[in-house]
Design a protein around this motif. Structure first.
Motif, short mmCIF file in Angstrom:
data_model
loop_
_atom_site.label_atom_id
_atom_site.label_comp_id
_atom_site.label_asym_id
_atom_site.label_seq_id
_atom_site.Cartn_x
_atom_site.Cartn_y
_atom_site.Cartn_z
N ASP A 1 16.27 67.69 -16.81
CA ASP A 1 14.81 67.60 -16.82
C ASP A 1 14.18 67.80 -15.45
OD1 ASP A 1 14.74 67.15 -19.61
OD2 ASP A 1 15.09 65.01 -19.30
N VAL A 2 14.81 68.61 -14.64
CA VAL A 2 14.27 68.93 -13.32
C VAL A 2 13.13 69.94 -13.48
CG1 VAL A 2 14.80 70.01 -11.09
CG2 VAL A 2 16.44 68.45 -12.15
N THR A 3 12.05 69.73 -12.75
CA THR A 3 10.91 70.65 -12.78
C THR A 3 10.79 71.35 -11.43
OG1 THR A 3 9.30 69.06 -11.93
CG2 THR A 3 9.70 69.05 -14.33
N PRO A 4 10.11 72.47 -11.38
CA PRO A 4 9.92 73.15 -10.09
C PRO A 4 9.29 72.25 -9.02
CG PRO A 4 9.35 74.64 -11.86
CD PRO A 4 9.61 73.28 -12.49
N GLU A 5 8.43 71.34 -9.43
CA GLU A 5 7.81 70.40 -8.49
C GLU A 5 8.87 69.54 -7.78
OE1 GLU A 5 5.80 66.90 -10.14
OE2 GLU A 5 4.10 67.42 -8.85
N HIS A 6 9.92 69.21 -8.48
CA HIS A 6 10.97 68.38 -7.90
C HIS A 6 11.63 69.04 -6.69
CE1 HIS A 6 11.47 66.30 -12.07
NE2 HIS A 6 10.50 65.74 -11.36
N TYR A 7 11.69 70.36 -6.69
CA TYR A 7 12.29 71.06 -5.56
C TYR A 7 11.49 70.83 -4.27
CZ TYR A 7 15.40 73.53 -8.76
OH TYR A 7 16.36 73.82 -9.69
N ASP A 8 10.19 70.68 -4.40
CA ASP A 8 9.37 70.39 -3.21
C ASP A 8 9.75 69.03 -2.62
OD1 ASP A 8 7.99 72.79 -3.54
OD2 ASP A 8 6.34 71.85 -4.64
N TYR A 9 9.94 68.05 -3.49
CA TYR A 9 10.33 66.71 -3.02
C TYR A 9 11.71 66.75 -2.36
CZ TYR A 9 6.66 65.18 -6.29
OH TYR A 9 5.49 65.00 -6.97
N VAL A 10 12.62 67.47 -2.97
CA VAL A 10 13.97 67.57 -2.42
C VAL A 10 13.93 68.25 -1.05
CG1 VAL A 10 16.22 68.70 -2.72
CG2 VAL A 10 15.15 67.49 -4.63
N GLY A 11 13.14 69.30 -0.94
CA GLY A 11 13.00 69.98 0.35
C GLY A 11 12.44 69.07 1.42
N GLU A 12 11.43 68.30 1.07
CA GLU A 12 10.84 67.36 2.02
C GLU A 12 11.85 66.30 2.45
OE1 GLU A 12 7.24 64.05 2.26
OE2 GLU A 12 7.11 65.63 0.74
N ALA A 13 12.59 65.78 1.49
CA ALA A 13 13.60 64.75 1.80
C ALA A 13 14.73 65.34 2.64
CB ALA A 13 14.15 64.14 0.52
N LEU A 14 15.12 66.58 2.36
CA LEU A 14 16.18 67.22 3.12
C LEU A 14 15.77 67.40 4.58
CD1 LEU A 14 18.92 68.69 3.30
CD2 LEU A 14 17.69 70.79 2.67
N ILE A 15 14.60 67.93 4.80
CA ILE A 15 14.12 68.16 6.17
C ILE A 15 13.98 66.83 6.90
CG2 ILE A 15 12.21 69.07 7.56
CD1 ILE A 15 14.10 71.20 6.18
#
Length: 139
Positions: free
Chosen positions: A85-99
């Motif tokens: 149930d991953v949405t495209p919006e989740h990728y933004d959060y993951v990117g922010e957390a990764l950086i």
């Protein structure tokens, strides 16, 4: 991605690898802070998940010099995210957390150039995953 960006990402990840455990902790702490709604997508015991995260990042980083070779695995990962149930919006959060986690883990070594290289890397790989995920839904 330029060869210089690839080199910056690979060299900086070598500095993160020895602190993989704490780096994964920082990543997930930040992810769940900025997107608490995604916590339910993960198991209660995050030990294996944290190891998988760091392994996956390592494989991706090491494969940047031959992106075509890792794209099928990246696409497959994107398709599998439909099951979670991953949405495209989740990728933004993951990117922010990764950086954020990279910045904490690398400290002064997380220069503007290194950050830009990581943002480009993540954006490239996330775009491939999102496209594969959308294609899988449409099929």
């Amino acid at each position: 991605m330029t060869p210089e960006q690839i080199s910056l990402v690979q060299d900086s990840f070598k500095k993160v690898a020895p602190i993989a455990g704490p780096a994964a902790d920082i990543f997930y702490d930040k992810l769940f802070e900025i997107a608490p709604q995604v916590r339910s997508l993960f198991p209660d015991d995050m030990s294996d998940q944290k190891k998988k995260l760091m392994q996956m990042i390592g494989v991706a980083v090491n494969g940047l010099t031959n992106l075509d070779a890792i794209l099928p695995a990246v696409q497959d990962l994107g398709r599998r995210h439909n099951d979670y149930d991953v949405t495209p919006e989740h990728y933004d959060y993951v990117g922010e957390a990764l950086i954020f986690a990279l910045g904490k883990g690398l400290g002064d070594d997380f220069t503007d150039e290194v950050k830009a290289a990581w943002v480009e890397t993540y954006t490239t790989l996330a775009s491939v995953m999102i496209a594969a995920q959308k294609d899988a839904v449409a099929a």
